[in-house]
Design a protein around this motif. Structure first.
Motif, PDB file in Angstrom:
ATOM      1  N   ARG A 139      51.378  31.233  35.884  1.00  9.82           N
ATOM      2  CA  ARG A 139      51.755  32.038  34.724  1.00  9.82           C
ATOM      3  C   ARG A 139      51.728  33.546  35.005  1.00  9.82           C
ATOM      4  O   ARG A 139      52.651  34.271  34.663  1.00  9.82           O
ATOM      5  N   PHE A 140      50.638  34.012  35.652  1.00  7.95           N
ATOM      6  CA  PHE A 140      50.466  35.466  35.783  1.00  7.95           C
ATOM      7  C   PHE A 140      50.568  35.981  37.230  1.00  7.95           C
ATOM      8  O   PHE A 140      50.511  37.185  37.457  1.00  7.95           O
ATOM      9  N   GLY A 141      50.659  35.058  38.204  1.00  8.61           N
ATOM     10  CA  GLY A 141      50.900  35.474  39.591  1.00  8.61           C
ATOM     11  C   GLY A 141      49.657  35.833  40.388  1.00  8.61           C
ATOM     12  O   GLY A 141      49.709  35.884  41.615  1.00  8.61           O
ATOM     13  N   ARG A 142      48.538  36.089  39.727  1.00  5.74           N
ATOM     14  CA  ARG A 142      47.328  36.473  40.460  1.00  5.74           C
ATOM     15  C   ARG A 142      46.100  36.334  39.552  1.00  5.74           C
ATOM     16  O   ARG A 142      46.261  36.086  38.341  1.00  5.74           O
ATOM     17  N   ILE A 143      44.942  36.477  40.124  1.00  5.73           N
ATOM     18  CA  ILE A 143      43.691  36.527  39.343  1.00  5.73           C
ATOM     19  C   ILE A 143      42.891  37.707  39.880  1.00  5.73           C
ATOM     20  O   ILE A 143      42.541  37.739  41.069  1.00  5.73           O
ATOM     21  N   ASP A 144      42.637  38.688  39.026  1.00  6.94           N
ATOM     22  CA  ASP A 144      41.908  39.881  39.458  1.00  6.94           C
ATOM     23  C   ASP A 144      40.418  39.794  39.184  1.00  6.94           C
ATOM     24  O   ASP A 144      39.611  40.296  39.965  1.00  6.94           O
ATOM     25  N   VAL A 145      40.071  39.232  38.032  1.00 10.12           N
ATOM     26  CA  VAL A 145      38.652  39.193  37.644  1.00 10.12           C
ATOM     27  C   VAL A 145      38.292  37.773  37.222  1.00 10.12           C
ATOM     28  O   VAL A 145      38.918  37.214  36.314  1.00 10.12           O
ATOM     29  N   LEU A 146      37.311  37.203  37.892  1.00  8.14           N
ATOM     30  CA  LEU A 146      36.772  35.895  37.494  1.00  8.14           C
ATOM     31  C   LEU A 146      35.437  36.136  36.800  1.00  8.14           C
ATOM     32  O   LEU A 146      34.537  36.740  37.398  1.00  8.14           O
ATOM     33  N   VAL A 147      35.318  35.699  35.554  1.00  4.41           N
ATOM     34  CA  VAL A 147      34.031  35.792  34.856  1.00  4.41           C
ATOM     35  C   VAL A 147      33.450  34.388  34.745  1.00  4.41           C
ATOM     36  O   VAL A 147      33.906  33.574  33.933  1.00  4.41           O
ATOM     37  N   ASN A 148      32.481  34.092  35.599  1.00  2.00           N
ATOM     38  CA  ASN A 148      31.774  32.812  35.559  1.00  2.00           C
ATOM     39  C   ASN A 148      30.715  32.917  34.470  1.00  2.00           C
ATOM     40  O   ASN A 148      29.570  33.315  34.717  1.00  2.00           O
ATOM     41  N   ASN A 149      31.126  32.569  33.256  1.00  2.00           N
ATOM     42  CA  ASN A 149      30.305  32.823  32.075  1.00  2.00           C
ATOM     43  C   ASN A 149      29.724  31.553  31.460  1.00  2.00           C
ATOM     44  O   ASN A 149      28.646  31.588  30.865  1.00  2.00           O
ATOM     45  N   ALA A 150      30.436  30.417  31.564  1.00  2.00           N
ATOM     46  CA  ALA A 150      30.003  29.191  30.872  1.00  2.00           C
ATOM     47  C   ALA A 150      28.571  28.845  31.262  1.00  2.00           C
ATOM     48  O   ALA A 150      28.217  28.873  32.440  1.00  2.00           O
ATOM     49  N   GLY A 151      27.765  28.537  30.267  1.00  2.00           N
ATOM     50  CA  GLY A 151      26.386  28.169  30.565  1.00  2.00           C
ATOM     51  C   GLY A 151      25.615  27.933  29.287  1.00  2.00           C
ATOM     52  O   GLY A 151      26.075  28.275  28.199  1.00  2.00           O
ATOM     53  N   TYR A 152      24.447  27.336  29.434  1.00  2.00           N
ATOM     54  CA  TYR A 152      23.591  27.139  28.257  1.00  2.00           C
ATOM     55  C   TYR A 152      22.127  27.117  28.673  1.00  2.00           C
ATOM     56  O   TYR A 152      21.812  26.990  29.866  1.00  2.00           O
ATOM     57  N   GLY A 153      21.257  27.245  27.688  1.00  2.00           N
ATOM     58  CA  GLY A 153      19.828  27.324  27.951  1.00  2.00           C
ATOM     59  C   GLY A 153      19.114  26.007  27.719  1.00  2.00           C
ATOM     60  O   GLY A 153      19.552  25.175  26.917  1.00  2.00           O
ATOM     61  N   LEU A 154      18.021  25.832  28.428  1.00  2.00           N
ATOM     62  CA  LEU A 154      17.129  24.686  28.219  1.00  2.00           C
ATOM     63  C   LEU A 154      15.747  25.273  27.973  1.00  2.00           C
ATOM     64  O   LEU A 154      15.235  26.008  28.819  1.00  2.00           O
ATOM     65  N   LEU A 155      15.179  24.979  26.814  1.00  2.00           N
ATOM     66  CA  LEU A 155      13.882  25.556  26.441  1.00  2.00           C
ATOM     67  C   LEU A 155      12.812  24.483  26.499  1.00  2.00           C
ATOM     68  O   LEU A 155      12.918  23.453  25.831  1.00  2.00           O
ATOM     69  N   VAL A 192      25.036  25.952  37.513  1.00  2.00           N
ATOM     70  CA  VAL A 192      25.100  26.211  38.968  1.00  2.00           C
ATOM     71  C   VAL A 192      26.303  25.511  39.599  1.00  2.00           C
ATOM     72  O   VAL A 192      27.183  26.154  40.172  1.00  2.00           O
ATOM     73  N   PHE A 193      26.352  24.173  39.466  1.00  2.00           N
ATOM     74  CA  PHE A 193      27.435  23.443  40.149  1.00  2.00           C
ATOM     75  C   PHE A 193      28.778  23.780  39.495  1.00  2.00           C
ATOM     76  O   PHE A 193      29.809  23.820  40.183  1.00  2.00           O
ATOM     77  N   GLY A 194      28.765  24.040  38.194  1.00  2.00           N
ATOM     78  CA  GLY A 194      29.995  24.436  37.504  1.00  2.00           C
ATOM     79  C   GLY A 194      30.501  25.771  38.020  1.00  2.00           C
ATOM     80  O   GLY A 194      31.698  25.939  38.293  1.00  2.00           O
ATOM     81  N   LEU A 195      29.583  26.724  38.164  1.00  2.00           N
ATOM     82  CA  LEU A 195      29.972  28.049  38.699  1.00  2.00           C
ATOM     83  C   LEU A 195      30.538  27.900  40.114  1.00  2.00           C
ATOM     84  O   LEU A 195      31.518  28.560  40.480  1.00  2.00           O
ATOM     85  N   LEU A 196      29.950  26.984  40.893  1.00  2.00           N
ATOM     86  CA  LEU A 196      30.461  26.762  42.254  1.00  2.00           C
ATOM     87  C   LEU A 196      31.836  26.104  42.217  1.00  2.00           C
ATOM     88  O   LEU A 196      32.726  26.472  42.997  1.00  2.00           O
ATOM     89  N   ASN A 197      32.030  25.139  41.303  1.00  2.00           N
ATOM     90  CA  ASN A 197      33.352  24.498  41.178  1.00  2.00           C
ATOM     91  C   ASN A 197      34.440  25.534  40.919  1.00  2.00           C
ATOM     92  O   ASN A 197      35.499  25.527  41.552  1.00  2.00           O
ATOM     93  N   VAL A 198      34.163  26.412  39.962  1.00  2.00           N
ATOM     94  CA  VAL A 198      35.181  27.393  39.563  1.00  2.00           C
ATOM     95  C   VAL A 198      35.381  28.425  40.675  1.00  2.00           C
ATOM     96  O   VAL A 198      36.514  28.825  40.975  1.00  2.00           O
ATOM     97  N   SER A 199      34.308  28.810  41.320  1.00  2.00           N
ATOM     98  CA  SER A 199      34.429  29.793  42.411  1.00  2.00           C
ATOM     99  C   SER A 199      35.284  29.216  43.540  1.00  2.00           C
ATOM    100  O   SER A 199      36.150  29.908  44.095  1.00  2.00           O
TER     101      SER A 199
END
Ligand code: NAP
Length: 282
Positions: free
Chosen positions: A76-92, A111-118
């Motif tokens: 769609r956009f030809g490139r990716i300039d900024v990847l924000v690995n943001n998805a996550g949640y807390g365990l209390l 962790v593994f999700g951030l690695l998948n996307v990276s």
């Protein structure tokens, strides 16, 4: 990638909180945004249809979805300039209270999700010879709190990965920053996001129990303004020389300073023993 030229963002967890607001602010200044979420309709419901917006399905636990999303972004956009690995949640809960399944689940996303996307996005950035990866950690990824040990450990993992990524990717023209927010007013402490350990052990009432009370009281009353965090990420994206770590929030700055001083003091107190373990010089 320097200055304020129109950028292509790829954001995970863009249905709510930091991810949604970062997508919104980037669109508002004219950037192009790939906003990914487990339910992409939640993105368009929040941000509306927009010529510069591509909303895609991405549960970060699923590597095939990450690869597909990265391909669609480039189509769609030809490139990716900024990847924000943001998805996550807390365990209390206390470290001992967290079941193996609860621990594994939070690592799968944070962790593994951030690695998948990276792994899905970095080949695009390497081909370009440019890009900026922003890994969202936490103040708890630098300095742990009672009740947040397992969650904090996922973010400690993110910190360690980010430091190495920064070294590995700088020669390839890609910047990496690990972002450490303090307590910000999103859904993070809400039951819609925060998972509480099923088990509660009375012996932890004075430590973890107090943290459970604090989290309930602080929910939607945290000091950090998530809109200002989103704007900070936009400024970070414009930096010619981005930092490896970015602390966000006065609570984080105070906590990081306190930890740095405590580590330095303890190391000095124990320096003789610390320096005693090398082989003797012949
Ligand atoms: P939030 O409002 O609860 O948003 C979390 C986002 O992550 C949601 O969009 C959620 O999507 C998404 N998500 C969760 N699991 C996912 C998965 N498997 N795949 C894709 N998306 C997933 O919380 P937030 O404060 O914006 O949190 C964003 C990041 O900041 C997290 O990494 C968090 O650990 C970190 N952080 C937050 C704070 C804070 O005080 N707010 C402080 C330090 C660090 P759904 O809508 O589908 O659930």
């Amino acid at each position: 990638m320097t200055g304020t030229a129109q950028k292509v963002w790829f954001i995970t967890g863009a249905s709510r909180g930091f991810g949604r607001l970062t997508a919104q602010q980037a669109l508002q200044r004219g950037d192009l945004v790939v906003a990914t979420a487990r339910d992409p309709h939640s993105v368009t419901a929040a941000l509306g249809e927009h010529a510069n917006l591509l909303a895609l399905r991405l549960d970060v636990r699923l590597e095939a979805q990450a690869i597909s999303a990265a391909q669609q972004a480039v189509a769609r956009f030809g490139r990716i300039d900024v990847l924000v690995n943001n998805a996550g949640y807390g365990l209390l809960g206390a470290v001992e209270e967290a079941s193996a399944d609860e621990v594994r689940a939070v690592y799968e996303t944070n962790v593994f999700g951030l690695l998948n996307v990276s792994r899905a996005v970095l080949p695009v950035m390497r081909r370009q010879g440019s890009g900026h990866v922003m890994n969202i950690s936490s103040v708890g990824g630098y300095s742990s709190y009672a009740g947040w040990g397992v969650y904090g450990s996922t973010k400690f993992a993110v910190e360690g990965l980010s430091e190495a990524m920064a070294m590995e990717l700088a020669p390839l023209g890609i910047q990496v920053t690990v972002v450490e927010p303090g307590f910000f007013r999103t859904d993070f402490l809400d039951t819609t996001s925060l998972v509480a350990t099923r088990e509660r052990i009375d012996a932890y009432a004075d430590t973890v129990g107090k943290m459970r009370d604090f989290a309930a009281d602080a929910n939607h009353a945290q000091p950090g303004d998530p809109l200002k965090l989103a704007d900070a990420l936009l400024q970070l994206a414009d930096a010619a020389q981005a930092p490896v770590r970015l602390q966000l929030g006065s609570d984080t700055v105070a906590r990081v300073r306190a930890k740095n001083a405590a580590v330095e003091k303890e190391m000095t107190d124990w320096l003789e023993l610390a320096l005693s373990t090398d082989f003797s010089q012949a």
